[in-house]
Write a protein that holds these residues in place. Structure first.
Motif, PDB file in Angstrom:
ATOM      1  N   ASP A 154       0.852  -1.190   0.000  1.00  0.00           N
ATOM      2  CA  ASP A 154       0.000   0.000   0.000  1.00  0.00           C
ATOM      3  C   ASP A 154       0.885   1.235   0.000  1.00  0.00           C
ATOM      4  O   ASP A 154       1.763   1.393   0.855  1.00  0.00           O
ATOM      5  CB  ASP A 154      -0.904   0.015   1.233  1.00  0.00           C
ATOM      6  N   VAL A 155       0.660   2.116  -0.967  1.00  0.00           N
ATOM      7  CA  VAL A 155       1.478   3.320  -1.118  1.00  0.00           C
ATOM      8  C   VAL A 155       0.571   4.530  -1.222  1.00  0.00           C
ATOM      9  O   VAL A 155      -0.448   4.495  -1.925  1.00  0.00           O
ATOM     10  CB  VAL A 155       2.367   3.231  -2.391  1.00  0.00           C
ATOM     11  N   TRP A 179       0.179   7.597  -2.913  1.00  0.00           N
ATOM     12  CA  TRP A 179       0.707   8.304  -4.075  1.00  0.00           C
ATOM     13  C   TRP A 179       0.338   9.784  -4.069  1.00  0.00           C
ATOM     14  O   TRP A 179       0.936  10.571  -4.798  1.00  0.00           O
ATOM     15  CB  TRP A 179       0.180   7.664  -5.365  1.00  0.00           C
ATOM     16  N   GLY A 180      -0.641  10.143  -3.278  1.00  0.00           N
ATOM     17  CA  GLY A 180      -1.079  11.539  -3.279  1.00  0.00           C
ATOM     18  C   GLY A 180      -2.121  11.816  -4.340  1.00  0.00           C
ATOM     19  O   GLY A 180      -2.502  12.970  -4.552  1.00  0.00           O
ATOM     20  N   TYR A 181      -2.562  10.763  -5.022  1.00  0.00           N
ATOM     21  CA  TYR A 181      -3.630  10.900  -6.012  1.00  0.00           C
ATOM     22  C   TYR A 181      -4.399   9.581  -6.055  1.00  0.00           C
ATOM     23  O   TYR A 181      -4.089   8.642  -5.300  1.00  0.00           O
ATOM     24  CB  TYR A 181      -3.088  11.284  -7.385  1.00  0.00           C
ATOM     25  N   ASP A 182      -5.418   9.509  -6.904  1.00  0.00           N
ATOM     26  CA  ASP A 182      -6.272   8.333  -6.971  1.00  0.00           C
ATOM     27  C   ASP A 182      -5.434   7.084  -7.201  1.00  0.00           C
ATOM     28  O   ASP A 182      -4.719   6.968  -8.200  1.00  0.00           O
ATOM     29  CB  ASP A 182      -7.284   8.515  -8.114  1.00  0.00           C
ATOM     30  N   SER A 183      -5.534   6.125  -6.301  1.00  0.00           N
ATOM     31  CA  SER A 183      -4.721   4.914  -6.387  1.00  0.00           C
ATOM     32  C   SER A 183      -5.057   4.076  -7.619  1.00  0.00           C
ATOM     33  O   SER A 183      -4.251   3.261  -8.063  1.00  0.00           O
ATOM     34  CB  SER A 183      -4.894   4.070  -5.116  1.00  0.00           C
ATOM     35  N   GLU A 184      -6.260   4.270  -8.186  1.00  0.00           N
ATOM     36  CA  GLU A 184      -6.621   3.517  -9.386  1.00  0.00           C
ATOM     37  C   GLU A 184      -5.760   3.906 -10.583  1.00  0.00           C
ATOM     38  O   GLU A 184      -5.656   3.151 -11.553  1.00  0.00           O
ATOM     39  CB  GLU A 184      -8.102   3.738  -9.712  1.00  0.00           C
ATOM     40  N   PHE A 235       5.209  -3.609  -5.226  1.00  0.00           N
ATOM     41  CA  PHE A 235       5.633  -4.382  -4.066  1.00  0.00           C
ATOM     42  C   PHE A 235       6.855  -3.695  -3.474  1.00  0.00           C
ATOM     43  O   PHE A 235       7.529  -2.910  -4.155  1.00  0.00           O
ATOM     44  CB  PHE A 235       5.970  -5.830  -4.455  1.00  0.00           C
ATOM     45  N   HIS A 236       7.131  -3.951  -2.226  1.00  0.00           N
ATOM     46  CA  HIS A 236       8.300  -3.342  -1.588  1.00  0.00           C
ATOM     47  C   HIS A 236       9.508  -4.236  -1.839  1.00  0.00           C
ATOM     48  O   HIS A 236       9.559  -5.377  -1.377  1.00  0.00           O
ATOM     49  CB  HIS A 236       8.096  -3.143  -0.089  1.00  0.00           C
ATOM     50  N   SER A 237      10.472  -3.711  -2.581  1.00  0.00           N
ATOM     51  CA  SER A 237      11.676  -4.465  -2.905  1.00  0.00           C
ATOM     52  C   SER A 237      12.764  -4.191  -1.876  1.00  0.00           C
ATOM     53  O   SER A 237      13.178  -3.040  -1.691  1.00  0.00           O
ATOM     54  CB  SER A 237      12.183  -4.084  -4.308  1.00  0.00           C
ATOM     55  N   ARG A 238      13.210  -5.254  -1.224  1.00  0.00           N
ATOM     56  CA  ARG A 238      14.324  -5.116  -0.285  1.00  0.00           C
ATOM     57  C   ARG A 238      15.613  -4.794  -1.041  1.00  0.00           C
ATOM     58  O   ARG A 238      16.460  -4.047  -0.558  1.00  0.00           O
ATOM     59  CB  ARG A 238      14.480  -6.418   0.507  1.00  0.00           C
ATOM     60  N   LEU A 239      15.750  -5.344  -2.242  1.00  0.00           N
ATOM     61  CA  LEU A 239      16.973  -5.135  -3.016  1.00  0.00           C
ATOM     62  C   LEU A 239      17.108  -3.692  -3.487  1.00  0.00           C
ATOM     63  O   LEU A 239      18.203  -3.121  -3.481  1.00  0.00           O
ATOM     64  CB  LEU A 239      16.986  -6.080  -4.232  1.00  0.00           C
ATOM     65  N   ALA A 291       9.308   0.910  -3.044  1.00  0.00           N
ATOM     66  CA  ALA A 291       8.195   0.320  -3.788  1.00  0.00           C
ATOM     67  C   ALA A 291       8.494   0.350  -5.280  1.00  0.00           C
ATOM     68  O   ALA A 291       8.915   1.380  -5.827  1.00  0.00           O
ATOM     69  CB  ALA A 291       6.913   1.094  -3.493  1.00  0.00           C
ATOM     70  N   VAL A 292       8.291  -0.792  -5.946  1.00  0.00           N
ATOM     71  CA  VAL A 292       8.592  -0.935  -7.369  1.00  0.00           C
ATOM     72  C   VAL A 292       7.404  -1.604  -8.058  1.00  0.00           C
ATOM     73  O   VAL A 292       6.880  -2.609  -7.560  1.00  0.00           O
ATOM     74  CB  VAL A 292       9.853  -1.800  -7.596  1.00  0.00           C
TER      75      VAL A 292
END
Length: 316
Positions: A56-57, A59-64, A70-74, A78-79
């Motif tokens: 869940d991120v 974005w400051g705007y409509d998530s649609e 996904f959150h990348s540890r590498l 979020a990518v």
């Protein structure tokens, strides 16, 4: 010797050589290690992409309107799933064992990763990847798939690299033109290559490679056409483009001469009217051109794998 013992031995050696305190040296070496870029395999990133749940991120705007991420540890943020898959497609020839290095990360904006000589911008706001100029920290696009650098950094390439790029671009452009030979003249990409070659004194090599690859080598003209009329028409087309490229190069040499103002070696006056194609415009004569450094494997021979190159075929 274990890794920890090696680290302590290196710290003591530096301490003896510099006379500084052990704790100070240890702290500085640890900080330097932390600053080193971390590498990982494409397969590891793909594993994350396939197994990590969506994040869940805000974005400051409509998530649609935002991509699924996904959150990348590498990568440390979020990518988008689609961005990773686009990157995998771009590195298909290198395979899952391709080693990546994270050059920079701007959360929710972009990440830049490096694989060998290639640099990729991972767009984190949508499912997209852009291949960047190979010059570190440059954010400019490459003019085309066959180009290793952006237009600003093309003059930094060796003559061998420019010739290789020229041939690859020309062979890929020919099928697009089909039987319309006139489309082969006046290309903006050809002008970029010629200007870069003019800047580093390799105009004659690059222009010959361009004309031979884009049209046909002079010695092959008689074997290419059935009639003298077609042969003559092609000769005229080649000579028109040869003259045009020469004028592009001469204008670029004059422009660069005005930019530099004086020879960068001796400070002497640059001849902005006469032009020696074998002398970079920043030098007044061949005597002032320093010896060329040994070409690195990357600058001289970097090519796309043969399987990525389009087949050479006549357009007539």
């Amino acid at each position: 010797m274990t890794r920890d013992k090696k680290r302590k031995a290196a710290i003591r050696e530096t301490q003896v050589q510099t006379g500084r305190r052990y704790t100070q040296v240890a702290r500085e070496m640890a900080a330097a290690t932390d600053r080193e870029p971390k590498g990982f395999l494409l397969s590891q990133l793909l594993t994350e992409c396939a197994t990590v749940a969506p994040a869940d991120v805000d974005w400051g705007y409509d998530s649609e309107l935002a991509p699924e991420v996904f959150h990348s540890r590498l990568l440390g943020g979020a990518v988008p799933y689609g961005t990773v898959l686009e990157l995998a497609g771009s590195l298909a020839q290198e395979g899952r064992s391709a080693r990546l290095t994270l050059e920079s990360m701007s959360p929710l904006e972009e990440a830049v990763v490096v694989c060998g000589n290639r640099r990729f911008q991972l767009v984190l706001t949508q499912d997209m990847v852009r291949e960047l100029c190979q010059t570190s920290a440059c954010r400019n696009d490459q003019p085309g798939w066959a180009f290793l650098q952006c237009s600003s950094h093309l003059p930094d390439c060796s003559g061998d690299a420019l010739v290789s790029m020229t041939e690859e671009w020309a062979y890929s452009f020919k099928p697009d033109a089909g039987r319309d030979v006139d489309r082969l003249e006046g290309s903006a990409e050809a002008d970029l290559l010629i200007k870069a070659a003019t800047a580093n004194g390799t105009y004659e090599r690059v222009s010959k490679a361009l004309l031979d690859s884009l049209f046909v080598a002079p010695e092959a003209l008689d074997d290419m056409f059935w009639s003298e009329e077609e042969t003559l028409a092609m000769q005229h087309t080649i000579e028109r483009e040869r003259l045009r490229l020469h004028n592009v190069a001469r204008a670029e040499a004059r422009r660069l001469g005005k930019v530099f103002g004086a020879c960068v070696t001796c400070g002497g006056r640059l001849n902005t009217y006469g032009w020696d194609p074998g002398v970079p415009p920043r030098f007044c004569s061949a005597n002032c051109v320093p010896p060329a450094p040994s070409s690195s494997p990357e600058s001289a021979t970097t090519e796309r794998p043969a399987s990525q190159r389009p087949a050479e075929e006549p357009v007539w």
